[in-house]
Write a protein that holds these residues in place. Structure first.
Motif, mmCIF file in Angstrom:
data_model
loop_
_atom_site.group_PDB
_atom_site.id
_atom_site.type_symbol
_atom_site.label_atom_id
_atom_site.label_comp_id
_atom_site.label_asym_id
_atom_site.label_seq_id
_atom_site.Cartn_x
_atom_site.Cartn_y
_atom_site.Cartn_z
ATOM 1 N N ARG A 136 62.518 62.313 85.480
ATOM 2 C CA ARG A 136 61.140 62.760 85.298
ATOM 3 C C ARG A 136 60.713 62.502 83.860
ATOM 4 N NH1 ARG A 136 60.202 68.175 83.774
ATOM 5 N NH2 ARG A 136 58.447 68.127 85.181
ATOM 6 N N GLU A 146 59.995 60.807 89.375
ATOM 7 C CA GLU A 146 58.801 61.628 89.499
ATOM 8 C C GLU A 146 57.590 60.873 88.960
ATOM 9 O OE1 GLU A 146 58.972 65.846 88.283
ATOM 10 O OE2 GLU A 146 57.260 65.348 87.031
ATOM 11 N N SER A 162 54.177 60.291 87.069
ATOM 12 C CA SER A 162 53.535 60.865 85.892
ATOM 13 C C SER A 162 52.183 60.180 85.694
ATOM 14 C CB SER A 162 54.402 60.658 84.651
ATOM 15 O OG SER A 162 53.715 61.069 83.498
ATOM 16 N N THR A 216 55.962 64.034 93.468
ATOM 17 C CA THR A 216 55.095 64.729 92.510
ATOM 18 C C THR A 216 55.861 65.687 91.604
ATOM 19 O OG1 THR A 216 54.588 66.410 94.182
ATOM 20 C CG2 THR A 216 53.064 64.543 93.980
ATOM 21 N N ALA A 217 57.052 66.130 92.003
ATOM 22 C CA ALA A 217 57.813 67.063 91.168
ATOM 23 C C ALA A 217 59.293 66.986 91.490
ATOM 24 C CB ALA A 217 57.314 68.488 91.379
ATOM 25 N N ARG A 268 62.449 69.414 90.334
ATOM 26 C CA ARG A 268 62.773 70.638 89.617
ATOM 27 C C ARG A 268 64.201 71.061 89.907
ATOM 28 N NH1 ARG A 268 58.899 69.187 87.401
ATOM 29 N NH2 ARG A 268 56.825 70.051 87.516
#
Length: 168
Positions: free
Chosen positions: A80, A143, A145, A159-160, A162
């Motif tokens: 990410r 991810e 950006s 989109t994410a 985590r």
């Protein structure tokens, strides 16, 4: 006295010739022009990269799939971009430690690795990613950006990414 030392790794020059070391020299390093056989291959002759190539930032691709199946992927990289720092944040995780892959529809994917590491991946069009992870062919998940790809919100998209603490 012989030209070679007994029990030496070097062959006897009387048996292989005096210039036996020339077959190990790189002509480009010696300042000589390379021969026709030493020319780099053209784009047409090149074999595809085994690892899918380097990260190309011109076009967003949500995951990198291994193209050549000569050996299974050993690591899964989750990547990410942090726009505030301008650095990539990534995790390299071994496939052999992947215990569970849980998907919630087409929009969420949970990866549970042994030793308490769990990652949640959100996006759209993730059913294909789930299939590739189950086959062990995904080398990296990236991810999206907006700082790097401002107008590319095509599907599929991640989109994410985590990391979830095991204690929570």
């Amino acid at each position: 006295m012989p030209d070679s030392i007994p029990n030496s790794w070097e062959p006897d020059p009387r048996q292989v010739g005096k210039n036996w070391r020339d077959m190990f020299r790189d002509p480009q390093r010696d300042g000589q022009p390379p021969s026709q056989a030493a020319q780099p291959p053209t784009a047409r002759d090149e074999l595809p990269d085994e690892d899918g190539g380097a990260l190309d930032l011109t076009e967003y691709k949500p995951w990198i799939v291994q193209r050549v199946r000569s050996r299974p992927a050993l690591m899964l990289e989750l990547r990410r971009y942090e726009p505030r720092s301008g650095f990539w944040h990534s995790w390299g995780l071994p496939y052999h430690a992947l215990c569970t892959v849980e998907s919630v529809g087409d929009r969420m994917l949970s990866l549970d690795f042994s030793s308490g590491r769990q990652f949640v991946i959100k996006g759209r069009g993730l059913h294909e990613l789930t299939r590739h992870i189950q086959q062990g062919t995904v080398l990296g998940i990236i991810e999206h950006s907006i700082a790097l790809w401002p107008g590319s919100m095509t599907q599929p998209i991640v989109t994410a990414i985590r990391r979830v603490d095991a204690a929570s």
